[in-house]
Design a protein around this motif. Sequence first.
Motif, PDB file in Angstrom:
ATOM      1  N   GLY A 104       8.200  -3.837   6.721  1.00 16.72           N
ATOM      2  CA  GLY A 104       8.634  -2.730   5.867  1.00 16.72           C
ATOM      3  C   GLY A 104       8.333  -2.900   4.398  1.00 16.72           C
ATOM      4  N   ILE A 105       7.587  -3.923   4.025  1.00 14.99           N
ATOM      5  CA  ILE A 105       7.233  -4.081   2.620  1.00 14.99           C
ATOM      6  C   ILE A 105       5.803  -3.591   2.417  1.00 14.99           C
ATOM      7  CG2 ILE A 105       6.882  -5.731   0.728  1.00 14.99           C
ATOM      8  CD1 ILE A 105       8.927  -7.527   2.053  1.00 14.99           C
ATOM      9  N   GLU A 106       5.640  -2.690   1.470  1.00 15.94           N
ATOM     10  CA  GLU A 106       4.294  -2.234   1.118  1.00 15.94           C
ATOM     11  C   GLU A 106       3.647  -3.318   0.258  1.00 15.94           C
ATOM     12  OE1 GLU A 106       2.781   0.603   2.002  1.00 15.94           O
ATOM     13  OE2 GLU A 106       4.525   1.104   3.243  1.00 15.94           O
ATOM     14  N   PRO A 107       2.327  -3.523   0.423  1.00 18.54           N
ATOM     15  CA  PRO A 107       1.662  -4.541  -0.405  1.00 18.54           C
ATOM     16  C   PRO A 107       1.946  -4.367  -1.909  1.00 18.54           C
ATOM     17  CG  PRO A 107       0.157  -3.749   1.274  1.00 18.54           C
ATOM     18  CD  PRO A 107       1.397  -2.911   1.401  1.00 18.54           C
ATOM     19  N   GLY A 108       2.014  -3.096  -2.345  1.00 18.57           N
ATOM     20  CA  GLY A 108       2.246  -2.836  -3.759  1.00 18.57           C
ATOM     21  C   GLY A 108       3.675  -3.127  -4.222  1.00 18.57           C
ATOM     22  N   GLU A 109       4.580  -3.351  -3.261  1.00 15.90           N
ATOM     23  CA  GLU A 109       5.978  -3.640  -3.606  1.00 15.90           C
ATOM     24  C   GLU A 109       6.276  -5.131  -3.607  1.00 15.90           C
ATOM     25  OE1 GLU A 109       7.954   0.251  -1.346  1.00 15.90           O
ATOM     26  OE2 GLU A 109       8.071  -1.733  -0.444  1.00 15.90           O
ATOM     27  N   ASP A 128      -1.885  -0.119 -10.683  1.00 16.14           N
ATOM     28  CA  ASP A 128      -1.879  -0.580  -9.292  1.00 16.14           C
ATOM     29  C   ASP A 128      -2.325  -2.048  -9.190  1.00 16.14           C
ATOM     30  OD1 ASP A 128      -4.487  -0.260 -10.024  1.00 16.14           O
ATOM     31  OD2 ASP A 128      -5.106   0.810  -8.203  1.00 16.14           O
ATOM     32  N   ARG A 130      -2.712  -5.779  -8.481  1.00 12.22           N
ATOM     33  CA  ARG A 130      -2.178  -6.642  -7.421  1.00 12.22           C
ATOM     34  C   ARG A 130      -2.072  -8.091  -7.902  1.00 12.22           C
ATOM     35  NH1 ARG A 130      -2.778  -3.713  -2.311  1.00 12.22           N
ATOM     36  NH2 ARG A 130      -1.633  -1.849  -2.876  1.00 12.22           N
ATOM     37  N   LEU A 163       0.065  -9.028   4.183  1.00 20.11           N
ATOM     38  CA  LEU A 163       0.520  -7.639   4.229  1.00 20.11           C
ATOM     39  C   LEU A 163      -0.646  -6.670   4.269  1.00 20.11           C
ATOM     40  CD1 LEU A 163       3.465  -7.555   1.666  1.00 20.11           C
ATOM     41  CD2 LEU A 163       3.596  -7.269   4.134  1.00 20.11           C
ATOM     42  N   GLU A 164      -1.693  -6.991   3.557  1.00 14.60           N
ATOM     43  CA  GLU A 164      -2.838  -6.084   3.498  1.00 14.60           C
ATOM     44  C   GLU A 164      -3.642  -6.103   4.787  1.00 14.60           C
ATOM     45  OE1 GLU A 164      -3.760  -6.056  -1.296  1.00 14.60           O
ATOM     46  OE2 GLU A 164      -4.833  -7.446  -0.003  1.00 14.60           O
ATOM     47  N   PRO A 167      -0.188  -5.185   8.720  1.00 23.10           N
ATOM     48  CA  PRO A 167       1.166  -4.708   8.468  1.00 23.10           C
ATOM     49  C   PRO A 167       1.991  -4.677   9.752  1.00 23.10           C
ATOM     50  CG  PRO A 167      -0.391  -2.893   8.362  1.00 23.10           C
ATOM     51  CD  PRO A 167      -1.193  -4.151   8.525  1.00 23.10           C
ATOM     52  N   GLU A 169       5.617  -3.226  11.437  1.00 22.28           N
ATOM     53  CA  GLU A 169       6.510  -2.116  11.150  1.00 22.28           C
ATOM     54  C   GLU A 169       7.791  -2.158  11.952  1.00 22.28           C
ATOM     55  OE1 GLU A 169       4.285   1.384  11.809  1.00 22.28           O
ATOM     56  OE2 GLU A 169       3.010   1.100  10.044  1.00 22.28           O
TER      57      GLU A 169
END
Length: 171
Positions: A104-109, A128, A130, A163-164, A167, A169
């Motif tokens: 549930g973690i987005e790479p951007g988070e 954005d 990283r 994560l990238e 993913p 879920e």
Amino acid sequence: MQDVIERCRRAGYTVHATSTKTGEGLAAFSAALAGRISVVTGPSGAGKSSLLNRVQPGLQLRTAEISAKVRRGKNTTVSAVMLPLDAGGYLVDTPGFSEVGLWGIEPGELDSCFPEFRPVLGECRYGDCRHRTEPGCRVREAVEAGQIARDRWESYLVLLEELESAPEEWE
Ligand SMILES: [Zn+2]
């Protein structure tokens, strides 16, 4: 051990050093759990059960509510269990997990999951960013300046990669 504790504290985490043999730190640890929902995780054999049984004897026998199912990889389903605490709150036990997952973690988070990164987040040249090799990256500058520990940044990069690429879920 003291070194690990200090490094985690510097990064912004609260650390409770406990001993189930001497009882050291157990009262403060129990107080930190009271009234909250806490996730218990760690490799098998790390002593989770011993620790939790010291927090609340008999706790493992009171398993009741299945709170969530998580799908990991190919059709592997495991359950997380919520254990009510006498002091209020719950422990979420995760039997069958060998290590922490990143559901549930987005790479951007991911960057905001590192407390010591937070002071400089939002200050990178690119919105954005990283925090790898982008020009004008404030996180990387903080690593070079010794304000963020290099191995923590390297951990971040490993998790980011994970994560990238794959993913996972929540069901
Ligand atoms: Zn950056």
